[in-house]
Design an enzyme around this catalytic site. Structure first.
Site, short mmCIF file in Angstrom:
data_model
loop_
_atom_site.label_atom_id
_atom_site.label_comp_id
_atom_site.label_asym_id
_atom_site.label_seq_id
_atom_site.Cartn_x
_atom_site.Cartn_y
_atom_site.Cartn_z
N ASP A 211 0.83 -1.20 0.00
CA ASP A 211 0.00 0.00 0.00
C ASP A 211 0.87 1.26 0.00
O ASP A 211 1.88 1.32 0.71
CB ASP A 211 -0.89 -0.03 1.25
CG ASP A 211 -1.92 1.08 1.27
OD1 ASP A 211 -2.75 1.12 0.35
OD2 ASP A 211 -1.90 1.88 2.22
N GLU A 272 14.81 -15.55 0.24
CA GLU A 272 15.15 -16.61 1.19
C GLU A 272 14.19 -17.78 1.05
O GLU A 272 14.54 -18.92 1.39
CB GLU A 272 15.06 -16.09 2.63
CG GLU A 272 16.08 -15.02 2.99
CD GLU A 272 15.79 -14.41 4.37
OE1 GLU A 272 14.92 -14.96 5.09
OE2 GLU A 272 16.42 -13.40 4.71
#
Length: 567
Positions: A211, A272
């Protein structure tokens, strides 16, 4: 048959935005919820989308419909539980749908534990350093620290009362006063959001829509800015002639250079979770960044930052052939320069639905809501143009976003009584701006049921207009001319012809009011797309087959405001 491509899924995906309050209600309280969404996921799988983006469902006092987050690691009881979120993820993945969740990093709720700690701790404390607190101006600190105005209207600053009862510091809120801005120069804030990312990645989400991604960092010193700026352009009625954020510069609260290092850190966290680098396992970031040019927007999707950014220039374009072509060209060119995909979007939870917006005169400013006293859109013309624009959009290379209900051709609720409006922009501007409630009305599923099948009872948090009944899913299913079946056909053909990974080549000789292009992979059969924005009927090539048309052809000719795919 063309050779299967190996492009990462997010470079060509069609992603469907679910606004949880308005999608489906499972318990009859009139508000949509996670179990309701889960129950309707087969509709989305049948529609043919690749992923679902969920607007916020976190713990929140709902001052801004959930974009004021009090706890990023839990589900608000209004929407269900963490177990419901896990069940939704599992069911979506079972149906072959990826799930993207909204993340709101610019601000928290004033009910977030951090902000409550900041109020108690007082000036100069580490707790206050997580937010943008400043001393006021004037001899007694009674003036705000600068002249910034809120996007939602009024001052962007609120003064707090200190623990001893005296007036104290001021805190910044670019939006509502219940949404205090975080200080992203504080390493504790950075680490907190890395942990939030991992929390949801561990639960299996496939990405994050971010956002107001271009806010976060504010210019050093918080210099004055004369006008109230929205996320794209001025909102003041008479901005200074020397200030034009669309072509010169945005205010010091937007698009600061340091924000890019924040997202490089987020990208490292996501990577990751895909140590092998398998494109099919990519977790993604998508930026909501309302910026004045595609070039500035594309800086957020450089190879080590985000994967996608919303193309708001496409959403804002006028329905004129030359304007559409210019936006498509600049979008593709800017994306190519950084090796990113282009995204295409026509509606979302913050703007008037395109079935209504396109029923206004061409070139009209995009309204912030439509009410009973507003100029009313032509619903027939609006839907006709919306279908044509969507048919054009789905043929463009890149990724596309669909807002819940647009596959039904839903318009805005343009006769919503003011007393029922909930958007803080409406209340903070004393009704000058109607706000976004009209595009957030609950969806119709079954025409003859209470609340049109939105929930088991008749309640809905915003009233549904009567015209939603004939547009319900059950009234459109299997009807070849319906908007729902048009979307299903477009998405099936888009995938069948690999248009999301194709290349666009404009065709000449069709006239100034016609858009015509071919989209094809190098090893695939081209699809020719023709959109007639002019008044005259258009003859189509006799040697090409009609794959799909946004509206009925007239004796094989293409009418005005109609788009066709040919092969």
């Amino acid at each position: 048959m063309p050779i299967p491509h190996s492009a990462p899924w997010w470079r060509h995906a069609v992603i469907y935005q679910v606004y949880p309050r308005s999608f489906a209600d499972s318990d009859g309280d009139g508000v949509g919820d996670l179990p309701g969404i889960t129950s309707r996921l087969p509709h989305l799988a049948g529609l043919g989308v690749d992923a679902v983006w969920l607007s916020p469902f976190y713990v929140s006092p709902m001052a801004d419909a959930g974009y004021d987050v009090a706890d990023y690691r839990d589900v608000d009881p209004l929407f269900g539980t963490l177990a419901d979120a896990d069940a939704l993820l599992a069911r979506a993945h079972e149906l072959g749908l990826r799930v993207i969740v909204d993340l709101v990093p610019n601000h928290t709720s004033d009910e977030h534990v951090w902000f409550q700690e900041a109020l108690v701790a007082g000036p100069g404390s580490p707790e206050r350093a997580r937010y943008v607190f400043r001393e006021g101006g004037g001899p007694d600190g009674a003036e705000p620290p600068n002249n910034w105005k809120s996007v939602f209207g009024g001052l962007a600053w609120t003064r707090v009362q200190e623990a001893d009862g005296t007036p104290g510091q001021w805190y910044l809120h670019l939006f509502d006063d219940k949404q205090p801005d975080l200080d992203w120069r504080n390493p504790e804030v950075v680490e907190e959001f890395h942990d939030v990312l991992r929390f949801w990645l561990d639960r299996g989400v496939d990405g994050f829509r971010v956002d107001v991604a271009h806010s976060l960092v504010k210019a050093e010193g918080l210099p004055d800015w004369t006008v109230r700026t929205g996320m794209l352009g001025d909102l003041d009625e008479e901005p200074p002639a020397t200030t034009d954020p669309r072509t010169k510069e945005l205010g010091p609260m937007w698009d600061q250079e340091e924000v890019h290092e924040i997202y490089r850190g987020w990208r490292r966290v996501l990577e990751e979770y895909n140590p092998s680098g398998d494109p099919d396992q990519d977790r993604i970031l998508c930026a909501e960044a309302w910026l004045p040019s595609q070039e500035r927007t594309m800086r957020y999707v450089r190879p080590d930052e985000m994967h996608q950014a919303f193309n708001f220039q496409f959403l804002e374009m006028s329905w004129r052939a030359e304007d559409v072509r210019e936006v498509v060209d600049t979008s593709l060119r800017a994306a190519d320069e950084v090796g990113a995909p282009t995204t295409w979007v026509l509606s979302n939870h913050d703007v008037v639905r395109h079935a209504s917006r396109m029923g206004l005169p061409v070139g009209s400013p995009r309204p912030n809501g439509i009410g009973t006293a507003s100029e009313q859109p032509n619903p027939v013309l609006g839907l006709r143009r919306a279908r044509a624009a969507t048919t054009l959009m789905m043929a463009l290379p890149g990724s596309a976003y669909v807002y819940n209900g647009e596959e039904l051709g839903l318009p805005d609720h343009t006769a919503l009584p003011d007393r029922l409006r909930q958007d803080p922009a409406f209340h903070r501007t004393a009704g000058v701006e109607l706000g976004r409630d009209g595009c957030r009305v609950p969806l119709p599923w079954v025409a003859e049921e209470p609340s049109y099948g939105f929930g088991p009872g008749s309640r809905s948090w915003l009233p549904q207009p009567l015209l939603y009944g004939p547009l319900a899913v059950d009234r459109q299913e299997g009807v070849s001319s319906s908007t729902l079946e048009l979307y299903r056909t477009l998405l099936r053909l888009r995938r069948q012809h690999d248009l999301g990974v194709g290349g666009l080549h404009w065709e000449s000789g069709w006239g100034p009011d016609v858009l015509a292009f071919r989209n094809a992979r190098e090893d695939g059969r081209p699809v020719t797309v023709v959109a007639n924005l002019g008044e005259d009927l258009l003859e189509l090539p006799a040697d090409l087959e009609v794959l799909v048309a946004s509206g009925r052809l007239e004796d094989g000719r293409l009418p005005q405001d109609t788009t066709v795919w040919l092969a």
